[in-house]
Design an enzyme around this catalytic site. Structure first.
Site, PDB file in Angstrom:
ATOM      1  N   CYS A  23       0.797  -1.230   0.000  1.00  0.00           N
ATOM      2  CA  CYS A  23       0.000   0.000   0.000  1.00  0.00           C
ATOM      3  C   CYS A  23       0.826   1.276   0.000  1.00  0.00           C
ATOM      4  O   CYS A  23       0.339   2.332  -0.385  1.00  0.00           O
ATOM      5  CB  CYS A  23      -0.941   0.002   1.196  1.00  0.00           C
ATOM      6  SG  CYS A  23      -1.997  -1.441   1.205  1.00  0.00           S
ATOM      7  N   HIS A  73      -3.599   7.936   5.531  1.00  0.00           N
ATOM      8  CA  HIS A  73      -3.907   6.771   4.698  1.00  0.00           C
ATOM      9  C   HIS A  73      -5.412   6.492   4.844  1.00  0.00           C
ATOM     10  O   HIS A  73      -6.116   6.338   3.862  1.00  0.00           O
ATOM     11  CB  HIS A  73      -3.063   5.597   5.187  1.00  0.00           C
ATOM     12  CG  HIS A  73      -3.075   4.389   4.322  1.00  0.00           C
ATOM     13  ND1 HIS A  73      -3.291   4.435   2.967  1.00  0.00           N
ATOM     14  CD2 HIS A  73      -2.873   3.071   4.626  1.00  0.00           C
ATOM     15  CE1 HIS A  73      -3.227   3.198   2.477  1.00  0.00           C
ATOM     16  NE2 HIS A  73      -2.987   2.367   3.455  1.00  0.00           N
ATOM     17  N   HIS A 102      -9.576   2.443  -2.040  1.00  0.00           N
ATOM     18  CA  HIS A 102      -8.140   2.277  -1.844  1.00  0.00           C
ATOM     19  C   HIS A 102      -7.563   1.826  -3.186  1.00  0.00           C
ATOM     20  O   HIS A 102      -7.789   0.703  -3.617  1.00  0.00           O
ATOM     21  CB  HIS A 102      -7.891   1.228  -0.762  1.00  0.00           C
ATOM     22  CG  HIS A 102      -6.454   1.069  -0.384  1.00  0.00           C
ATOM     23  ND1 HIS A 102      -5.408   1.580  -1.133  1.00  0.00           N
ATOM     24  CD2 HIS A 102      -5.869   0.450   0.683  1.00  0.00           C
ATOM     25  CE1 HIS A 102      -4.260   1.282  -0.559  1.00  0.00           C
ATOM     26  NE2 HIS A 102      -4.513   0.600   0.545  1.00  0.00           N
TER      27      HIS A 102
END
Lengths: 85, 564
Positions: B137, B261, B295
Site C-alpha cells: 500500500c 492513509h 483504496h
C-alpha cells in the site's frame, strides 16, 4: 468430542504449516495464542477459513472469535454446536 | 527539494487532476456496490472504471492496467516539457499487482510488473529502462521518495512516477480473506468503520530538480521518510512506531493538514491517530480520501498526494467522506466538512502490509532555484551471501548443504538457523530472503538487538512474487468452493520478504522492494546510494532475490555500511 479434537489438531497443523508438530504436541486446553502455540491474527483468519470449508461455519467478524479460539477444546465445543457439515 | 512539474489523476471520477478535484468538491464518490462480480459470492463495494471509460483508454497491444497507467502518464507529460528520450529521464512505476489479471492466461509471461513497466515506458517514448517500486500500500509514496532521491543524488534529471492498479478477483478476494473489506462505502476514522473498498486508478507526478524557466509557483517535495514497524507482517503496530518515526522525520510545525492513509480498517486508522496525536499534531486538520475513490493500492500514495495538493492550491481542505464520529483513540482533528485554508504545506502519510510506513512533506513554493545535488555517502559491502540451486556462498566461501531445489532452503534452515517456526509459513521468496539474511547476519557476527532504526532492507528482483501468485490463485476457488487463503495472499506482495527480515531483526529503518527488467548491479547500487541519503540509516541489507520455480532461484545479498 475427543475425535473432533484430534481432527481439529490435525487440520490446524496442516493449514498453519506447523511443521515438525504432531497432535500430541498440542494440549487440548492450552491457549493457542501468546504463551501456547503462539498463533497470530493471520492464523485466526486461516482457522476461520478451515471452519467454513470443513464444517460449513461462517464467521464474518473475527472479533466474534475471541472466545472461540482460546484453545482446541473451545473450538471443538463451538464446532460441535454449530457445524453444518 | 524536488519540484513537481505536472501531475495527473485518472480515476472513475475523471481523466485529469482537475476533473477529479471538481468531482470531489461536489461530494461525488465512485464507490458502488456490485453483486456477483467475478464469481465472488458476496457483494463487493469498489470504485471501478466503467466499460465506456475503459474503452476510451484502451490501446492496441496493451492490457487494461497498462492502458490506465499509460493514459495517466501521457496526460501529465503533455503538461510539461521533458526530454523523454534522454537516458537521464527515468520512468518509475508504482504498483502492487500490475497485470495480475493475466495469471493463468496465455499472456502470463507479462505478469511481472517490470514487463508492464517496459511496455508503458516504450509506448511513452522512454529509451532507458524503467524501475518498478512494489511496496504494497505504501508503493506510491515510496516510489516518489525513491525517484526524488535518485534525482537528488544526480543519477537522473527528470522522473515520471506513475502509480496504478486494477481491481480484480485476485486482489478483491485477497483483501476479503484478510477480513479487511467493507461491503458498503468505507468510513475512514469513523466509530462504525468496517473496512476498506478497493478502487481502480492511475496517477502520475513528473519530478525534476529544476523548474522550467518562467514557471509560476510549483509544488515541491521537501522530505520523505520510510520506516518499518518490525511488529507484524500485516497488522500495524498499536504503538505506531514506524508511522511516528516517518512522520517525525518530515513534519514541520506549520502544516495546513495531514492527509492520512485512512483505509477505514479498524487497525490502520487507530494506529495513524496514535502516530499523529503522539507526534504533537493533534491540532492539525487530518483528512482521508478513500471515500471518493476507494483504496487504489499502487496509485493511492500518488493520487491522494496530488488531489490534496490540488485542493490546497484552491484554498481547500477536502472533507473525509464517510466520516461522522471519531472512532479512534488518538485525539486528532478529522475534517468532516470542506474547510478553507491559506496553508501551503502538508504531509501525506501511508502504511501497508510488510510493516512499511511512509511520510512525505510537500510545499507550494516559488519556482526559481535549481535544487542542489546531495552527496551520496560512500558505502562498502562488508559481507555477502549467495544462494543458488547449485551453491551456497558465504563471504565467497562455499558452505555445505543437503537438499535439491527449493528443499535446499529448508535444509539450510534446519542446519544453520532453526528455532523460528514462522519459516514454515513463508512462501519460497520469503524463505530465500530469510535464510540468506540469517546466513549474512551470522557472517557479520553481531549480537541481535531488540530494535534497530539505523538499518534498512532494500531488495530487488525481476519476477516479483510469481510463485506466491500461483499458490494463492489455486486457493481462491469460486461459488460454493470460494475459500481464498489469507496467509497465501499476503506473500503475493513481494515486499513481504523485506518485512519478514525487519520483523525478525527489529529493523525499523526503511524497507523497500524494487523490480527491474534484469539484474542490474549498477542500478541496484544507485538505489542503495539513494536510500542512504536518509541520514538516519547506517547500514542496509540489500541486493537481489529472485525465485521463479523449484530450480530457478538466486539470492545475492550484502550488508552495506554507509561511511556517512
Amino acid at each position: 468430542m475427543e475425535e473432533l479434537e484430534l481432527e481439529l489438531k490435525q487440520e490446524i497443523i496442516k493449514v498453519l504449516n506447523l511443521e515438525d508438530m504432531t497432535p500430541d504436541d498440542i494440549e487440548t486446553d492450552a491457549p493457542l495464542f501468546g504463551e501456547g502455540l503462539g498463533l497470530d491474527s493471520i492464523d485466526v483468519l486461516e482457522i476461520i477459513v478451515l471452519l467454513e470449508k470443513k464444517y460449513g461455519i461462517k464467521l464474518a467478524n473475527p472479533a466474534e472469535g475471541k472466545g472461540i479460539f482460546k484453545s482446541i477444546a473451545t473450538i471443538a465445543d463451538y464446532v460441535s454446536k454449530n457445524r453444518k457439515k | 527539494m524536488i519540484y513537481i512539474l505536472a501531475d495527473n489523476i485518472t480515476s472513475p471520477l475523471g481523466a485529469t487532476t482537475q476533473e477529479n478535484l471538481e468531482a470531489v468538491l461536489q461530494g461525488r464518490s465512485a464507490l458502488r456496490r456490485y453483486e456477483g462480480l467475478w464469481g465472488i459470492p458476496t457483494a463487493v463495494c469498489a470504485s471501478l472504471f466503467s466499460r465506456e471509460q475503459t474503452a476510451r483508454m484502451a490501446r492496441e497491444g496493451m492490457t487494461r492496467f497498462e492502458a490506465f497507467a499509460y493514459c495517466s502518464a501521457r496526460e501529465a507529460m503533455s503538461r510539461c516539457k521533458i526530454d523523454v528520450a534522454s537516458e537521464r529521464t527515468l520512468f518509475v512505476l508504482s504498483t502492487t499487482k500490475g497485470n495480475i489479471e493475466l495469471l493463468g492466461t496465455e499472456k502470463e509471461q507479462r505478469i511481472s510488473p517490470t514487463e508492464a513497466a517496459e511496455h508503458i515506458a516504450r509506448a511513452l517514448g522512454f529509451k532507458g529502462e524503467p524501475l518498478t517500486v512494489c511496496n504494497a500500500c505504501i508503493s506510491g509514496v515510496s516510489a516518489m521518495i525513491t525517484a526524488g532521491r535518485l534525482l537528488e543524488a544526480g543519477c537522473y534529471d527528470t522522473a515520471v512516477v506513475t502509480g496504478a492498479d486494477v481491481a480484480c478477483r485476485f486482489t478483491v478476494s485477497g483483501f476479503q480473506a484478510l477480513k479487511a473489506v467493507s461491503e458498503d462505502a468505507c468510513r475512514p476514522f469513523d466509530l462504525e468503520r468496517l473496512g476498506l473498498n478497493l478502487g481502480e486508478a492511475a496517477a502520475t507526478v513528473v519530478l525534476s530538480r529544476k523548474a522550467p524557466e518562467g514557471a509560476p509557483a510549483l509544488w515541491a517535495i521537501e522530505a520523505g521518510a520510510v520506516n518499518n514497524d518490525a511488529h507484524h507482517i500485516t497488522s500495524p503496530s498499536p504503538r505506531a512506531e514506524g508511522a511516528s518515526a516517518a512522520l517525525r522525520a518530515v513534519a514541520s510545525d506549520d502544516l495546513a493538514l495531514i492527509n492520512a492513509h485512512g483505509t477505514a480498517t479498524m487497525f490502520n486508522d487507530q494506529m495513524e491517530s496514535v502516530a499523529i496525536a503522539g507526534c504533537g499534531h493533534g491540532d492539525v486538520p487530518v483528512n482521508a480520501l478513500k471515500g471518493y475513490t476507494g483504496h487504489t493500492l499502487g496509485a493511492a500514495g500518488i493520487l491522494e498526494t496530488v488531489l490534496t495538493a490540488a485542493a490546497l492550491e484552491r484554498g481547500f481542505i477536502l472533507p473525509t467522506k464517510g466520516y461522522s464520529e471519531r472512532g479512534v483513540s488518538g485525539r486528532i482533528d478529522i475534517v468532516s466538512a470542506l474547510r478553507k485554508t491559506d496553508g501551503r504545506r502538508f504531509v501525506k502519510m501511508i502504511s501497508g502490509f510488510g510493516g512499511g510506513n511512509a511520510a512525505l512533506s510537500l510545499v507550494r513554493t516559488e519556482a526559481k532555484e535549481e535544487f542542489a545535488e546531495k552527496k551520496v555517502p560512500e558505502f562498502v559491502r562488508t559481507h555477502s551471501v549467495k544462494i543458488t540451486p547449485d551453491k551456497v556462498l558465504v563471504d565467497g566461501r562455499e558452505i555445505a548443504c543437503e537438499g535439491e531445489g527449493l528443499a535446499k532452503l529448508t535444509a539450510l534452515y534446519k542446519q544453520y538457523i532453526a528455532s523460528y517456526p514462522k519459516y514454515y509459513k513463508m512462501d519460497p521468496l520469503a524463505r530465500l530472503g530469510f535464510v540468506a539474511s540469517e546466513l549474512l547476519l551470522q557472517a557479520e557476527g553481531k549480537e541481535r538487538k531488540e530494535e534497530d532504526a539505523t538499518r534498512g532492507v532494500v531488495l530487488c528482483n525481476s519476477s516479483s512474487s510469481i510463485m506466491a501468485d500461483r499458490a494463492y490463485e489455486a486457493t481462491v476457488g469460486a461459488g460454493d468452493n470460494y475459500y481464498p487463503s489469507p496467509s497465501a495472499f499476503i506473500y503475493t506482495l513481494p515486499n513481504i520478504v523485506t518485512g519478514e527480515i525487519a520483523l525478525r531483526n527489529g529493523y525499523r529503518g526503511e524497507t523497500s522492494f524494487c523490480i527491474m527488467p534484469r539484474k542490474d548491479e549498477a542500478l541496484i547500487d544507485r538505489i542503495v546510494g539513494a536510500t542512504l541519503l536518509d541520514r538516519r540509516l547506517d547500514s542496509l541489507i540489500a541486493g537481489w532475490i529472485d525465485c521463479t520455480d523449484d530450480t530457478h532461484y538466486e539470492a545475492s545479498i550484502y550488508i552495506i555500511e554507509s561511511n556517512k
